[in-house]
Design a protein around this motif. Structure first.
Motif, PDB file in Angstrom:
ATOM      1  N   VAL A 106       4.246   5.410 -17.562  1.00 24.61           N
ATOM      2  CA  VAL A 106       4.526   6.169 -16.339  1.00 24.61           C
ATOM      3  C   VAL A 106       3.346   6.070 -15.373  1.00 24.61           C
ATOM      4  CG1 VAL A 106       4.871   8.481 -15.458  1.00 24.61           C
ATOM      5  CG2 VAL A 106       6.135   7.727 -17.440  1.00 24.61           C
ATOM      6  N   ALA A 107       2.135   6.226 -15.930  1.00 23.75           N
ATOM      7  CA  ALA A 107       0.949   6.154 -15.084  1.00 23.75           C
ATOM      8  C   ALA A 107       0.829   4.776 -14.458  1.00 23.75           C
ATOM      9  CB  ALA A 107      -0.294   6.476 -15.907  1.00 23.75           C
ATOM     10  N   ALA A 108       1.119   3.736 -15.255  1.00 22.10           N
ATOM     11  CA  ALA A 108       1.032   2.378 -14.710  1.00 22.10           C
ATOM     12  C   ALA A 108       2.065   2.192 -13.608  1.00 22.10           C
ATOM     13  CB  ALA A 108       1.240   1.362 -15.827  1.00 22.10           C
ATOM     14  N   GLY A 109       3.253   2.786 -13.804  1.00 16.88           N
ATOM     15  CA  GLY A 109       4.278   2.690 -12.770  1.00 16.88           C
ATOM     16  C   GLY A 109       3.819   3.312 -11.477  1.00 16.88           C
ATOM     17  N   TYR A 110       3.218   4.511 -11.559  1.00 17.44           N
ATOM     18  CA  TYR A 110       2.749   5.161 -10.343  1.00 17.44           C
ATOM     19  C   TYR A 110       1.624   4.372  -9.709  1.00 17.44           C
ATOM     20  CZ  TYR A 110       5.672   9.057 -11.356  1.00 17.44           C
ATOM     21  OH  TYR A 110       6.751   9.814 -11.591  1.00 17.44           O
ATOM     22  N   ALA A 111       0.726   3.853 -10.569  1.00 15.59           N
ATOM     23  CA  ALA A 111      -0.382   3.082 -10.019  1.00 15.59           C
ATOM     24  C   ALA A 111       0.160   1.856  -9.280  1.00 15.59           C
ATOM     25  CB  ALA A 111      -1.332   2.676 -11.128  1.00 15.59           C
ATOM     26  N   THR A 112       1.206   1.240  -9.834  1.00 13.59           N
ATOM     27  CA  THR A 112       1.790   0.078  -9.172  1.00 13.59           C
ATOM     28  C   THR A 112       2.359   0.457  -7.815  1.00 13.59           C
ATOM     29  OG1 THR A 112       2.399  -0.659 -11.353  1.00 13.59           O
ATOM     30  CG2 THR A 112       3.342  -1.853  -9.515  1.00 13.59           C
ATOM     31  N   THR A 113       3.102   1.569  -7.784  1.00 15.88           N
ATOM     32  CA  THR A 113       3.684   1.951  -6.497  1.00 15.88           C
ATOM     33  C   THR A 113       2.602   2.313  -5.497  1.00 15.88           C
ATOM     34  OG1 THR A 113       3.981   4.139  -7.421  1.00 15.88           O
ATOM     35  CG2 THR A 113       5.922   2.742  -7.306  1.00 15.88           C
ATOM     36  N   THR A 114       1.477   2.840  -5.997  1.00  9.99           N
ATOM     37  CA  THR A 114       0.390   3.160  -5.073  1.00  9.99           C
ATOM     38  C   THR A 114      -0.250   1.887  -4.538  1.00  9.99           C
ATOM     39  OG1 THR A 114       0.000   4.989  -6.547  1.00  9.99           O
ATOM     40  CG2 THR A 114      -1.591   4.665  -4.806  1.00  9.99           C
ATOM     41  N   LEU A 115      -0.462   0.925  -5.460  1.00  8.47           N
ATOM     42  CA  LEU A 115      -1.092  -0.317  -5.024  1.00  8.47           C
ATOM     43  C   LEU A 115      -0.148  -1.125  -4.141  1.00  8.47           C
ATOM     44  CD1 LEU A 115      -2.868  -1.428  -8.308  1.00  8.47           C
ATOM     45  CD2 LEU A 115      -3.891  -0.525  -6.245  1.00  8.47           C
ATOM     46  N   TYR A 116       1.154  -1.013  -4.430  1.00 12.69           N
ATOM     47  CA  TYR A 116       2.140  -1.791  -3.703  1.00 12.69           C
ATOM     48  C   TYR A 116       2.658  -0.937  -2.559  1.00 12.69           C
ATOM     49  CZ  TYR A 116       6.593  -4.087  -2.856  1.00 12.69           C
ATOM     50  OH  TYR A 116       7.661  -4.699  -2.269  1.00 12.69           O
ATOM     51  N   ALA A 117       1.832  -0.779  -1.559  1.00  7.61           N
ATOM     52  CA  ALA A 117       2.196   0.129  -0.478  1.00  7.61           C
ATOM     53  C   ALA A 117       2.593  -0.643   0.769  1.00  7.61           C
ATOM     54  CB  ALA A 117       1.041   1.078  -0.171  1.00  7.61           C
ATOM     55  N   ALA A 118       3.009  -1.892   0.590  1.00  7.60           N
ATOM     56  CA  ALA A 118       3.266  -2.739   1.759  1.00  7.60           C
ATOM     57  C   ALA A 118       4.331  -2.149   2.688  1.00  7.60           C
ATOM     58  CB  ALA A 118       3.656  -4.136   1.297  1.00  7.60           C
ATOM     59  N   PRO A 119       5.585  -2.002   2.234  1.00 10.31           N
ATOM     60  CA  PRO A 119       6.528  -1.330   3.115  1.00 10.31           C
ATOM     61  C   PRO A 119       6.457   0.163   2.851  1.00 10.31           C
ATOM     62  CG  PRO A 119       7.692  -2.486   1.338  1.00 10.31           C
ATOM     63  CD  PRO A 119       6.240  -2.414   0.984  1.00 10.31           C
ATOM     64  N   ALA A 120       5.580   0.820   3.566  1.00 14.04           N
ATOM     65  CA  ALA A 120       5.378   2.236   3.301  1.00 14.04           C
ATOM     66  C   ALA A 120       6.664   3.002   3.588  1.00 14.04           C
ATOM     67  CB  ALA A 120       4.246   2.765   4.170  1.00 14.04           C
ATOM     68  N   ARG A 121       7.075   3.769   2.606  1.00 21.56           N
ATOM     69  CA  ARG A 121       8.253   4.583   2.854  1.00 21.56           C
ATOM     70  C   ARG A 121       7.983   5.951   2.250  1.00 21.56           C
ATOM     71  NH1 ARG A 121      11.180   4.575  -1.939  1.00 21.56           N
ATOM     72  NH2 ARG A 121      10.293   3.081  -3.360  1.00 21.56           N
TER      73      ARG A 121
END
Lengths: 246, 429
Positions: B333-348
């Motif tokens: 779960v933490a890795a998933g959140y970290a990924t979404t944080t790092l992958y902030a290209a199309p900010a939504r």
């Protein structure tokens, strides 16, 4: 308050104890344990042997009566001091060898030493020496679950003896063993204690075990008695005695 | 009735855990109901509705996982050898646990239903001026059968899982030889115990230092016995393979220009490999955690440990299988959140439902880990009592626990960041 005689290492006077739920434990026990002797506290189950040992070793606070250890009034000490006294002077062997399952035999035996801050090397050497002396040197690297019950009990005896305590409290140390193992464990315990001048208070319900001690105090219903006169067991209603066929 | 009495007569901590299960179930039930509301409000876009429902699988799984962990820890359902003769045998205790789980989760579902109806305005007027109208389907009649079916999902699945997980089993007669998780830390090439004892024996009766040095020389790895592979979790190689495959699939997905991020409503077909890769990665993470926990414990107790490190490391090694799984879930779960944080290209912006789902999943993962820690503590109560009787200061025991937690944190945080960075790399390139 009279000081105990010099050669008594542990000394109790008119010790009363009532369990927290109100059931009676001890009713006026007075006894003196001399230095270096093996004292057996015998009596049937429920006669207060374990309670007496727990009171003497400071595991439970004593409210009525006195317990002295080497001119230290144990009955006045607080829990912290009693814990330190237990750690530095006393050791305890229970009916079950309560070994730490994650550690192997020598680490279990060396644990009290390491907890006291002895260096690992010296603790290991002492533990291995004691295990060797108690005939479990072969099993020094096995985990407790791979040992037999008698071996585990000997490891727990080694754990109790390794820090060289002043008094060793053994509460039915041979209860879960067969008779051959029982004799062996008891002999190793008493001979090791005698050769190192360790005082042993041994609670046992077994007359054969009590015979290995220097002196025996018999308890009955929380009181020391000279001779045990139990009522005759009535004949079981004319029925033939049960037999177990194995 | 007995079950209810056992349930009622528990301590506050136990009731708090059950309430947490109810809260998780309420959150999940609300998410499921809002999927229904979305589908009612947008009858034309069946695909988006189904996608939302599919996303709900994650909170459902987290809730069930948490419910099982709580049921395992429940002191009311502990084996009671003395009461077996009264009828409180293992099968009955399983029924008690399952009933407790069913009660908690049904309570949560009812709460979710009440909240949903309240927000829809079925109970009293529409609150918040109908701000959440998109997923509430205000004004349309709610199909009762659909709502009840959705609400029965969490209680049904959780109860069945608890019953299966706690079913009465006989202890296994013989342990099959387990594979080591890493061959180079295994017992390969080590002398069996008999040989080593024989090697150490000649010096056995000598001076105190003699057996020590002799055995140290004789045994290359002196602190292990051949049987300690018994509780070594197997499966680290498979987990690493899954992890690598997942990361590769994600990199493959990112080989083309980055696909639009899969959201809860829109889903590009190009994102399928990405999601598949992420699933594989998560599975690998969950499977790898027990082995890595064991490795962490081994590292903690290596190189001449004192009492503190010995207790901390060995306990971690023994409890690796138990504590590793929930740790792995939390890690994923933490890795998933970290990924979404790092992958902030199309900010939504995250909507309220995404935030609720994230809360449920994180909360469940974290609470499961804490519950399993409580279970571990319960299982080790006797050993702790023996240590205290031995005169071990309470500070040593607490220090060992703190050391374990610190070691796990120090071990898993960089791994989480590394996996998240690797997963986000193809997307942010």
């Amino acid at each position: 308050m009279e000081a105990p005689p010099d050669n008594d290492v542990l000394w109790a006077r008119s010790l009363h104890f009532t369990h927290p739920d109100g059931s009676p434990g001890l009713a006026g026990v007075s006894l003196a344990v001399r230095e270096g002797e093996v004292l057996a506290v015998s009596g049937p189950r429920g006669s207060g042997k374990t309670t007496l040992l727990r009171c003497l070793s400071g595991l439970v606070p004593v409210r009525e009566g006195e317990v002295w250890f080497n001119s230290t009034p144990v009955h006045t000490l607080g829990p912290t001091h009693r814990e330190r006294l237990r750690r530095d002077r006393f050791c305890w062997i229970g009916p079950e060898p309560a070994l730490v399952p994650e550690l192997n035999a020598w680490e279990n035996a060396a644990l009290p030493l390491m907890l006291r801050g002895t260096s690992r090397r010296r603790a290991k050497a002492t533990a291995l020496e004691w295990l060797e002396r108690l005939d479990v040197g072969e099993a020094a690297r096995k985990r407790p679950h791979r040992l037999r019950q008698s071996e585990r009990q000997r490891v727990s005896i080694a754990r109790a003896l390794a820090p060289a305590p002043t008094v060793l409290f053994a509460d039915e140390p041979t209860a879960p063993l067969h008779r051959a193992d029982r004799g062996h464990v008891l002999r190793t315990l008493t001979s090791a204690a005698r050769s190192h001048g360790i005082t042993v208070v041994l609670a046992t319900a077994d007359p054969e075990t009590a015979a290995a001690a220097d002196r025996t105090v018999t308890l009955l219903d929380g009181r020391p008695v000279r001779t045990v006169h139990l009522p005759e067991i009535p004949d079981a209603g004319g029925r033939a005695a049960c037999s177990i066929s194995v | 009735m007995l079950d209810l009495r056992l349930t009622r007569a528990a301590r506050p901590a136990v009731q708090l855990r059950r309430l947490l299960v109810a809260a998780a179930s309420a959150g999940t039930g609300f998410l499921l109901l809002s999927c229904l509301g979305y589908a009612l409000g947008h009858p034309g876009t069946a695909g988006a509705g189904a996608l939302r429902l599919a996303w709900c699988l994650v909170p459902v799984a987290a809730t069930v996982h948490f419910a099982v962990a709580v049921a395992r820890t429940d002191p009311g359902a502990r084996p009671r050898p003395g009461l077996s003769a009264l009828g409180l045998g293992p099968a009955r205790l399983m029924a008690v646990s399952a009933l407790g789980t069913a009660l908690a989760t049904t309570l949560g579902s009812l709460l979710a239903l009440a909240l949903f109806l309240h927000l829809r305005g079925d109970l009293a007027g529409v609150p918040f001026d109908g701000a959440g109208a998109s997923f509430l389907a205000v004004g349309r009649p709610l199909p009762a059968a659909a709502a009840l079916t959705l609400l029965a999902v969490v209680p049904g699945v959780a109860t069945a899982t608890v019953a299966v997980a706690l079913r009465p089993r006989d202890p296994k007669p013989a342990t099959r030889p387990q594979r080591r998780y890493l061959s180079f830390v295994g017992p390969a090439g080590r002398a069996p115990a008999g040989d080593r004892a024989a090697a150490g024996a000649p010096a056995g009766g000598g001076t105190p230092s003699a057996p020590d040095s002799a055995t140290d020389l004789a045994a290359p790895t002196p602190d292990r016995d051949p049987a300690d592979g018994r509780d070594t979790p197997a499966g680290l190689p498979w987990a690493v393979a899954l992890l690598a495959a997942g990361l590769t699939a994600q990199a493959y997905a990112g080989r083309t220009p980055p696909p639009p991020a899969p959201t809860f409503t829109t889903f590009a077909p190009a994102a399928v490999p990405f999601l598949l890769g992420w699933l594989l990665t998560a599975a690998g993470v969950v499977l790898a955690a027990p082995g890595l926990t064991h490795l962490c414990g081994r590292l903690l107790q290596c190189a001449r440990p004192g009492a503190l490190r010995l207790l901390a490391g060995r306990v971690l090694m023994t409890e690796a299988a138990r504590i590793g799984r929930p740790l792995g879930v939390l890690w994923a779960v933490a890795a998933g959140y970290a990924t979404t944080t790092l992958y902030a290209a199309p900010a939504r912006a995250f909507g309220p439902l995404s935030i609720l789902g994230a809360l449920v999943v994180t909360g469940c993962a974290f609470a499961t880990l804490l519950t399993v820690a409580v279970e571990t503590r319960q299982c080790r109560a006797e050993t702790t009592a023996a240590l205290l009787r031995l005169g071990a200061p309470a500070t040593v025991l607490r220090g060992a626990a703190a050391l374990r937690a610190l070691a796990l944190l120090a071990f898993f945080t960089p791994l989480t960041l590394a996996i998240a960075a690797l997963a986000a790399l193809p997307l942010t390139r």
